[in-house]
Scaffold this motif. Structure first.
Motif, PDB file in Angstrom:
ATOM      1  N   ASP A 241     -16.932  29.383  66.854  1.00  0.00           N
ATOM      2  CA  ASP A 241     -18.209  28.779  67.247  1.00  0.00           C
ATOM      3  C   ASP A 241     -18.674  29.196  68.637  1.00  0.00           C
ATOM      4  OD1 ASP A 241     -18.273  27.383  64.832  1.00  0.00           O
ATOM      5  OD2 ASP A 241     -17.075  25.736  65.665  1.00  0.00           O
ATOM      6  N   SER A 242     -17.813  29.951  69.348  1.00  0.00           N
ATOM      7  CA  SER A 242     -18.164  30.258  70.740  1.00  0.00           C
ATOM      8  C   SER A 242     -18.364  31.745  71.002  1.00  0.00           C
ATOM      9  CB  SER A 242     -17.045  29.738  71.668  1.00  0.00           C
ATOM     10  OG  SER A 242     -15.803  30.352  71.354  1.00  0.00           O
ATOM     11  N   LEU A 243     -18.312  32.568  69.966  1.00  0.00           N
ATOM     12  CA  LEU A 243     -18.420  34.006  70.174  1.00  0.00           C
ATOM     13  C   LEU A 243     -19.884  34.404  70.335  1.00  0.00           C
ATOM     14  CD1 LEU A 243     -16.337  36.310  70.290  1.00  0.00           C
ATOM     15  CD2 LEU A 243     -16.973  36.862  67.928  1.00  0.00           C
ATOM     16  N   PRO A 244     -20.283  34.896  71.514  1.00  0.00           N
ATOM     17  CA  PRO A 244     -21.686  35.267  71.734  1.00  0.00           C
ATOM     18  C   PRO A 244     -22.109  36.425  70.835  1.00  0.00           C
ATOM     19  CG  PRO A 244     -20.491  35.064  73.818  1.00  0.00           C
ATOM     20  CD  PRO A 244     -19.470  35.044  72.731  1.00  0.00           C
ATOM     21  N   GLU A 245     -23.386  36.437  70.492  1.00  0.00           N
ATOM     22  CA  GLU A 245     -23.922  37.498  69.629  1.00  0.00           C
ATOM     23  C   GLU A 245     -23.787  38.862  70.300  1.00  0.00           C
ATOM     24  OE1 GLU A 245     -25.358  39.169  66.265  1.00  0.00           O
ATOM     25  OE2 GLU A 245     -24.852  37.051  66.584  1.00  0.00           O
ATOM     26  N   ALA A 246     -23.865  38.886  71.634  1.00  0.00           N
ATOM     27  CA  ALA A 246     -23.748  40.160  72.357  1.00  0.00           C
ATOM     28  C   ALA A 246     -22.383  40.801  72.127  1.00  0.00           C
ATOM     29  CB  ALA A 246     -23.971  39.933  73.856  1.00  0.00           C
ATOM     30  N   ILE A 247     -21.345  39.971  72.017  1.00  0.00           N
ATOM     31  CA  ILE A 247     -20.003  40.508  71.780  1.00  0.00           C
ATOM     32  C   ILE A 247     -19.880  41.033  70.363  1.00  0.00           C
ATOM     33  CG2 ILE A 247     -17.563  39.873  71.632  1.00  0.00           C
ATOM     34  CD1 ILE A 247     -17.959  38.037  73.969  1.00  0.00           C
ATOM     35  N   VAL A 248     -20.490  40.328  69.406  1.00  0.00           N
ATOM     36  CA  VAL A 248     -20.470  40.788  68.020  1.00  0.00           C
ATOM     37  C   VAL A 248     -21.148  42.156  67.917  1.00  0.00           C
ATOM     38  CG1 VAL A 248     -21.222  40.298  65.661  1.00  0.00           C
ATOM     39  CG2 VAL A 248     -20.423  38.438  67.133  1.00  0.00           C
ATOM     40  N   GLU A 249     -22.318  42.290  68.536  1.00  0.00           N
ATOM     41  CA  GLU A 249     -23.030  43.569  68.514  1.00  0.00           C
ATOM     42  C   GLU A 249     -22.224  44.653  69.219  1.00  0.00           C
ATOM     43  OE1 GLU A 249     -26.769  42.883  70.312  1.00  0.00           O
ATOM     44  OE2 GLU A 249     -27.552  41.599  68.690  1.00  0.00           O
ATOM     45  N   PHE A 250     -21.587  44.270  70.334  1.00  0.00           N
ATOM     46  CA  PHE A 250     -20.770  45.229  71.066  1.00  0.00           C
ATOM     47  C   PHE A 250     -19.615  45.727  70.206  1.00  0.00           C
ATOM     48  CE2 PHE A 250     -16.761  45.624  73.452  1.00  0.00           C
ATOM     49  CZ  PHE A 250     -17.030  46.802  74.123  1.00  0.00           C
ATOM     50  N   ALA A 251     -18.954  44.825  69.493  1.00  0.00           N
ATOM     51  CA  ALA A 251     -17.823  45.202  68.641  1.00  0.00           C
ATOM     52  C   ALA A 251     -18.255  46.198  67.572  1.00  0.00           C
ATOM     53  CB  ALA A 251     -17.213  43.957  67.994  1.00  0.00           C
ATOM     54  N   GLU A 252     -19.434  45.985  66.986  1.00  0.00           N
ATOM     55  CA  GLU A 252     -19.930  46.901  65.961  1.00  0.00           C
ATOM     56  C   GLU A 252     -20.222  48.281  66.560  1.00  0.00           C
ATOM     57  OE1 GLU A 252     -23.281  44.986  64.262  1.00  0.00           O
ATOM     58  OE2 GLU A 252     -22.115  43.458  63.203  1.00  0.00           O
ATOM     59  N   GLN A 253     -20.900  48.296  67.718  1.00  0.00           N
ATOM     60  CA  GLN A 253     -21.219  49.569  68.362  1.00  0.00           C
ATOM     61  C   GLN A 253     -19.949  50.288  68.801  1.00  0.00           C
ATOM     62  OE1 GLN A 253     -24.014  48.970  71.517  1.00  0.00           O
ATOM     63  NE2 GLN A 253     -25.532  47.956  70.225  1.00  0.00           N
ATOM     64  N   ALA A 254     -19.011  49.526  69.369  1.00  0.00           N
ATOM     65  CA  ALA A 254     -17.760  50.122  69.841  1.00  0.00           C
ATOM     66  C   ALA A 254     -16.968  50.712  68.684  1.00  0.00           C
ATOM     67  CB  ALA A 254     -16.925  49.075  70.578  1.00  0.00           C
ATOM     68  N   ALA A 255     -16.959  50.017  67.541  1.00  0.00           N
ATOM     69  CA  ALA A 255     -16.207  50.499  66.379  1.00  0.00           C
ATOM     70  C   ALA A 255     -16.750  51.844  65.907  1.00  0.00           C
ATOM     71  CB  ALA A 255     -16.272  49.466  65.251  1.00  0.00           C
TER      72      ALA A 255
END
Length: 596
Positions: A241-255
């Motif tokens: 419930d606390s994971l910011p959307e910016a981190i989710v997007e970053f994880a996808e781009q980084a992958a």
């Protein structure tokens, strides 16, 4: 003393030591040997950890063990050194230790030009075969208080060579053991996940091995679908419930970036910005991660071939615990292994969905056939009833009306055959309906089929040649269904063979003792190669005008193939246009019933 490298750097920081006990014992013996033989009171050994040199042995100030100094600071100092072979000597007067960040101790210094100064540094840098600094062996506090002369340097040089090789061997042994441990982790990942046929099971099995194998506190595994949307995912409950959307997007781009570069990305005290990101965006993400307690992370791409299938994010709570080259290399291999496993699981789930859809479609088709057949039979029964009434009337029927009644009768018979074939196709296509096999005499079925088609064969003056055993030949199956098979192939031969030509029916043992073979050869119109590819499809009618001119439902050979396959047999055709056709049907023999 200010420190065992002759100086203590302002950037040194204390950490928890994680060096194996056996390695520490070996390094301690080496340091003690340096002190005993070389005439110095202090020896210190540092090992390269990422971008730092970590103090693991110190005979003078053991309380400093575990601190680190930047490897770059040591390399900068070595640029100022006198080259003594394996030993490098940096006199205190040559080093700008005030601007360089070194702490200058408050000690009394001798005016003798040959006296040892507390800020003098004598160190043996340890390089691997690729020329990379892997550690240092530093010596301090000579017993006689003097800088070593030429003779003493030769002694130190020989001993430094032995000590350097021993330290480097110990460090490399640690690296080898780490590689073995990582290899075991990779094998464990492959072993525990290879049997998983679902993505959820794959993620559950792999997360536990990843946490244990890499001493991580959290793991986040995310996959993507074939369409590029978010797929199966494992995310710790406390982060859900606390994971910011910016981190989710970053994880996808980084992958995607890491998979394209075939590398992993670490985020700790130092980090590099990935290609597609701006420094500002990346710094923002790093601050978010650190704010959530994720100070030391590694991003690992999952993929197979050119396709990125997701990512693994491993998190450590200790920001000073770096991700070693051995670990990142092993994680990249795991990304490949898990990527292949994820692709297999995704393919299996897709196939399972397709099978479910096909089963539902097949059930719907069966129900549709049953419903349509029932709805057609009712009015057809009425038609047959009225035809019989009209034909039984004593009143004269006009010739035109008689022609109409004959046409209605022919159409009704054709419709009846279609309904019967549809119902039979549905029956033999029900996989849930078990076969109830009994011994079935194929010789008898051949004679019955010839009797049923005798009038048509006689009308066309066809020559019928039979090659049948004198004794019964028993197949293993259901008599009603096998009767349909034999009748269909024999009647087709009669139907499609022009007047005055021949048909040959052969019944013989198969290549194996548990088989019987029925072959029907005709001198008919033949079948084109294109038509042969669809010959056993439902409702297929030949493209040959001569064949189309013959009445039929297009279901006969589809029924033949389904019945034969249902009995565990095979049906094959060999034909050419204008050269006739041969249908060969192989069926399981009733055990012990086939004579040789």
């Amino acid at each position: 003393m200010a420190g065992t490298d002759a100086r203590t750097h302002l950037g040194a920081r204390s950490i928890d030591l994680r060096v194996p006990d056996t390695l520490l014992e070996n390094l301690q013996l080496i340091a003690d040997g340096v002190v005993a033989v070389a005439g110095f009171a202090v020896a210190a050994i540092r090992i390269r950890r990422g971008d730092d040199l970590e103090l693991v042995i110190d005979t003078g100030m053991p309380e400093e063990i575990g601190t680190r100094i930047p490897a770059k600071a040591m390399l900068d100092e070595l640029l100022l050194a006198d080259d003594w072979g394996r030993l490098q000597f940096v006199p205190h007067e040559r080093s700008d230790h005030l601007t360089g960040g070194w702490v200058v101790p408050d000690v009394e210094v001798s005016d003798d030009p040959d006296a040892w100064h507390p800020l003098d540094m004598l160190v043996a840098p340890l390089y691997d075969a690729q020329g990379e600094l892997r550690g240092t062996l530093a010596i301090d506090e000579p017993i006689d208080g003097r800088r070593p002369d030429a003779e003493r340097r030769r002694v130190l040089e020989r001993f430094a060579g032995l000590a350097s090789r021993a330290v480097l061997s110990a460090v490399e042994r640690e690296s080898f053991l780490e590689q073995v441990a990582m290899a075991d982790t990779v094998k464990e990942i492959v072993r525990t996940t290879s049997a998983q046929l679902s993505l959820d099971g794959l993620l559950d099995e792999s997360r536990r091995t990843l946490l244990d194998g890499f001493s991580a506190q959290q793991v986040w595994i995310k996959t993507v679908t074939a369409e590029g949307r978010s797929g199966a995912e494992f995310l710790p409950e406390e982060l859900r419930d606390s994971l910011p959307e910016a981190i989710v997007e970053f994880a996808e781009q980084a992958a995607h970036f890491c998979w394209h570069q075939q590398e992993v990305m670490t985020v700790g005290e130092t980090y590099a910005v990935p290609g597609p990101m701006s420094r500002q965006h990346f710094d923002h993400v790093v601050e978010l991660l650190r704010g959530m307690g994720m100070a030391s992370l590694v991003f690992v791409p999952l993929g197979a071939g050119p396709e990125c299938l997701g990512s693994i994010v491993l998190m450590r709570s200790d920001p000073t615990r770096p991700w070693s080259d051995v670990e990142t290399s092993a994680l990249l291999d795991i990304g490949h292994d898990l990527g292949r496993a994820a692709l297999n699981a995704r393919t299996f789930e897709h196939e399972h969905e397709l099978v479910t859809e096909l089963q539902a479609l097949d059930t719907y088709k069966s129900q549709l056939i049953a419903t349509v057949s029932h709805e057609l039979k009712s009015p057809l029964t009425t038609v047959w009833g009225h035809l019989e009434m009209l034909e039984s009337e004593t009143l004269p029927i006009a010739p035109e009306a008689r022609l109409s009644l004959d046409a209605i009768s022919r159409a009704s018979r054709r419709m009846s055959r279609v309904i019967e074939d549809l119902l039979l196709l549905r029956k033999v296509g029900e996989t849930a309906k078990p076969l109830a096999p009994t011994p079935v005499d194929l010789v008898e079925l051949v004679h019955d089929a010839l009797a049923m088609t005798a009038l048509s064969a006689q009308a066309k003056q066809l020559r019928i040649d039979l090659d049948l055993p004198s004794e019964p030949v028993h197949a293993r199956g259901e008599a009603d269904e096998l009767d349909k098979v034999v009748l269909n192939v024999v009647s087709n031969a009669v139907k499609y063979t022009p007047d005055g030509r021949g048909i040959r029916v052969v019944l013989a043992p198969g290549e194996r003792d548990d088989q019987v073979v029925l072959a029907v050869h005709d001198e008919g119109i033949g079948i084109s190669e294109a038509d042969q590819e669809q010959l056993f499809s439902e409702f297929f009618r030949s493209t040959n005008p001569e064949a189309v001119a013959q009445p039929g439902t297009g279901l006969g050979l589809a029924i033949v193939q389904r019945i034969v396959h249902r009995h565990g047999g095979e049906v094959a055709v060999r034909s050419a246009l204008g050269a006739g056709s041969s249908f060969t049907i192989t069926l399981p023999a009733h055990r012990g019933a086939l004579s040789s």
